[in-house]
Design an enzyme around this catalytic site. Sequence first.
Site, short mmCIF file in Angstrom:
data_model
loop_
_atom_site.label_atom_id
_atom_site.label_comp_id
_atom_site.label_asym_id
_atom_site.label_seq_id
_atom_site.Cartn_x
_atom_site.Cartn_y
_atom_site.Cartn_z
N HIS A 164 5.49 1.92 -4.54
CA HIS A 164 6.37 0.69 -4.88
C HIS A 164 6.67 0.96 -6.32
CE1 HIS A 164 4.47 -0.78 -1.27
NE2 HIS A 164 3.25 -0.65 -1.75
N GLU B 85 0.40 -3.90 -7.95
CA GLU B 85 0.38 -2.55 -7.44
C GLU B 85 1.10 -1.52 -7.79
OE1 GLU B 85 0.22 -0.13 -2.94
OE2 GLU B 85 0.86 -2.64 -3.17
N HIS C 228 -1.48 4.05 -3.70
CA HIS C 228 -1.60 2.50 -3.23
C HIS C 228 -2.78 1.85 -3.54
CE1 HIS C 228 2.46 2.93 -1.10
NE2 HIS C 228 1.99 3.96 -0.91
N GLU D 201 -5.42 4.25 -0.36
CA GLU D 201 -5.58 2.97 -0.85
C GLU D 201 -6.90 2.83 -1.63
OE1 GLU D 201 -3.48 0.44 -0.17
OE2 GLU D 201 -2.44 1.15 1.67
#
Length: 315
Positions: free
Chosen positions: A105, A142, A197, A279
Amino acid sequence: MSYVGPDFDPPQPRRGRRPRALTVAAAALVPGALLGWVVYEAVGGGTGSGNAAARPSGALSSTEPTDGTTSDDKPPGPTPTTDSTSAPAASGSLKGKVVVIDPGHNPNNFRHTSEINRKVNIGTNRKECDTTGTSTNDGYSEAEFTLDVAHRMRTLLEKQGATVKFTQDGDRPWGPCVDERAEIGNKAHADAVVSLHADGAGAGQRGFHVILPGKVNAGAANTGPIVAPSRNLGERIAGSFLRVTGSAPSNYLGNGTGLVTRKDLGGLNLSTVPKVFIECGNMRDSKDAAQLTNGAWRQKAAQGISEGIVDFLRG
């Protein structure tokens, strides 16, 4: 990474099975993952400091911030460049190896919702280009987290001699889309790609998990050649991440293994080189968020991931 949005339709957690401790298939066990499990047992399920008495072959020199950072402050990163590529290191055990780090992102995505909402080909079907990602309840995004860890990883991996390339460094107005993220790793002929992430699951859902590509052969996707090396990469990262950070495997995905296989992620489906997602924790859980927002812990996260990459590349 929040499971709400383009590339992240939520898999349903399995229920009715008692979680197992972090393990991998016996035939694929590697020193980093095995040592990580031993330390995990010794500290009582991820409550240790992350400093093991012994280190696997890929261990880096220190769990302390390489730039002197001991607080929540970001490390000073280099000035972003248009291609976000490091200069090749002159020496080191990873000389000649290329690592692509994909910070999940773009921090500017929220200003470009129309652009990131357009559909792109993910191999098997079409999904939105990208999302804004998730954030802690206090607003730590994030995107900010992933760039911080990426910069720390670059420093560690360059010291090992690797050439490091980013998919983005906050140096473009939005994106790249998930298909372009995969293409960057492919065009670089990367020896390993890791997409960074942090999850956006419910409170009480804690821990890390590494996402591996499933076997897909449809449309533009053919992951068959990368499934085995990507699993090897993911297992090594999971083991070293656990050992260095002391963080436990996810209690809501992966049945306690810290490993999840998926076939719906364009970033994996379109990759032609070994690639995994990690993650690092759940930003919506207060205990995980306290770690994710802590600079010293982020340095451990960067080291844990980097050591897994080093182990994988050294074979």
